[in-house]
Write a protein that holds these residues in place. Structure first.
Motif, PDB file in Angstrom:
ATOM      1  N   PRO A   4       0.849  -1.106   0.042  1.00  0.00           N
ATOM      2  CA  PRO A   4       0.156  -0.051  -0.138  1.00  0.00           C
ATOM      3  C   PRO A   4       0.920   1.164  -0.076  1.00  0.00           C
ATOM      4  O   PRO A   4       2.059   1.089   0.499  1.00  0.00           O
ATOM      5  N   ARG A   5       0.112   2.241  -0.483  1.00  0.00           N
ATOM      6  CA  ARG A   5       0.841   3.563  -0.387  1.00  0.00           C
ATOM      7  C   ARG A   5       0.545   4.680   0.551  1.00  0.00           C
ATOM      8  O   ARG A   5      -0.749   4.457   0.775  1.00  0.00           O
ATOM      9  N   HIS A   6       1.159   5.211   1.272  1.00  0.00           N
ATOM     10  CA  HIS A   6       0.629   6.180   2.099  1.00  0.00           C
ATOM     11  C   HIS A   6       0.956   7.715   1.592  1.00  0.00           C
ATOM     12  O   HIS A   6       2.537   7.943   1.428  1.00  0.00           O
ATOM     13  N   ILE A  60       2.191  11.596   1.864  1.00  0.00           N
ATOM     14  CA  ILE A  60       2.928  12.218   2.723  1.00  0.00           C
ATOM     15  C   ILE A  60       3.402  13.310   1.781  1.00  0.00           C
ATOM     16  O   ILE A  60       4.013  13.182   0.459  1.00  0.00           O
ATOM     17  N   ASP A  68       4.102  10.223  -2.058  1.00  0.00           N
ATOM     18  CA  ASP A  68       3.550   9.100  -1.197  1.00  0.00           C
ATOM     19  C   ASP A  68       4.910   8.238  -1.012  1.00  0.00           C
ATOM     20  O   ASP A  68       5.916   8.354  -1.624  1.00  0.00           O
ATOM     21  N   SER A 110       5.813   4.051   0.196  1.00  0.00           N
ATOM     22  CA  SER A 110       5.496   2.597   0.415  1.00  0.00           C
ATOM     23  C   SER A 110       6.693   1.787   0.726  1.00  0.00           C
ATOM     24  O   SER A 110       7.736   2.400   0.661  1.00  0.00           O
ATOM     25  N   LEU A 145       6.514   6.698   7.447  1.00  0.00           N
ATOM     26  CA  LEU A 145       5.504   6.196   7.426  1.00  0.00           C
ATOM     27  C   LEU A 145       4.764   6.924   8.784  1.00  0.00           C
ATOM     28  O   LEU A 145       3.565   7.059   8.764  1.00  0.00           O
ATOM     29  N   GLU A 146       5.401   7.010   9.841  1.00  0.00           N
ATOM     30  CA  GLU A 146       4.724   7.539  10.945  1.00  0.00           C
ATOM     31  C   GLU A 146       4.482   9.185  10.707  1.00  0.00           C
ATOM     32  O   GLU A 146       3.351   9.550  10.982  1.00  0.00           O
ATOM     33  N   ALA A 168       3.568  10.041   7.677  1.00  0.00           N
ATOM     34  CA  ALA A 168       2.258  10.028   6.788  1.00  0.00           C
ATOM     35  C   ALA A 168       1.150  10.006   7.839  1.00  0.00           C
ATOM     36  O   ALA A 168      -0.069  10.302   7.527  1.00  0.00           O
ATOM     37  N   ARG A 169       1.230   8.995   8.677  1.00  0.00           N
ATOM     38  CA  ARG A 169      -0.075   8.719   9.536  1.00  0.00           C
ATOM     39  C   ARG A 169      -0.516  10.011  10.431  1.00  0.00           C
ATOM     40  O   ARG A 169      -1.600  10.489  10.597  1.00  0.00           O
ATOM     41  N   ALA A 217      -2.171  12.083   7.747  1.00  0.00           N
ATOM     42  CA  ALA A 217      -3.590  11.849   7.320  1.00  0.00           C
ATOM     43  C   ALA A 217      -4.579  12.293   8.331  1.00  0.00           C
ATOM     44  O   ALA A 217      -4.604  12.078   9.231  1.00  0.00           O
TER      45      ALA A 217
END
Length: 191
Positions: free
Chosen positions: A8-10, A12, A32, A34, A93-94, A96-97, A100
């Motif tokens: 999956p892509r996130h 950011i 993004d 991944s 990733l963090e 990006a979260r 979001a």
């Protein structure tokens, strides 16, 4: 044929400064991430296999390799940095979260306040109690209810089966197991 990615892509969005081996610099924005890499957008598109230095705000300086180049974006893999490449990906990733936005529940069906607000509610144990309809839609009903109910419990609201979805200050919100016909829901609806 659709492009199905294994990972999956996130999304950011962070500013990045990239530089070539000759010292020339250009600006990019992350799009993004991944586990496969980072997609960036820039007016300068480096060639595939180019080794670049990159500084992403909040992440740090790293060495990247271009693995795909398009007309207005490119994808890279982290090949080295002060931190292990895996740690860079975890940091991104963090972030990006954190970027979001929380998912907002959007009500699709309009809510109305019926003229006839009184309704009988039957609980799973067969107890029947009076309740007052605060508002209703084709998909659910808000009730003022003086009965011990829990979120997830199935009840009968008049002739309609519903599941308690949430507690509110005024009572409970319940979702109909079989939605009503939206065209027929108005202030004259009787449950």
């Amino acid at each position: 044929m659709t492009d199905r990615r294994a990972n999956p892509r996130h999304a950011i969005i962070l500013p990045a400064l990239c530089w070539n081996g000759d010292g020339s610099e250009f600006h990019a924005i992350t799009v993004d991430i991944s586990p496969d890499g980072i997609r960036m957008r820039s007016a300068t598109i480096p060639p595939v296999t180019a080794q670049l230095g990159c500084s992403i705000r909040g992440v740090g300086v790293m060495e990247i390799r271009v693995v795909r180049a398009g007309p207005d974006d490119f994808a890279v893999r982290v090949v080295g940095s002060g931190d292990a490449p895996g740690q860079v990906v975890r940091n991104l990733l963090e972030m990006a979260r954190l970027q979001a936005p929380p998912v907002e529940k959007v009500r699709v069906c309009r809510r109305v306040v019926p003229k006839f607000k009184q309704v009988q509610v039957a609980t799973a144990d067969g107890t029947s109690v009076p309740a007052q309809i605060l508002n209703l839609s084709a998909t659910g009903v808000a009730l003022r209810l003086d009965a011990p109910v829990v979120v997830g419990q199935t009840i009968m609201v008049g002739r309609h089966q519903a599941r308690i979805a949430r507690r509110t200050e005024a009572g409970v919100g319940a979702a109909f197991l079989t939605p009503l016909d939206e065209a027929t829901v108005d202030e004259h609806t009787v449950l």
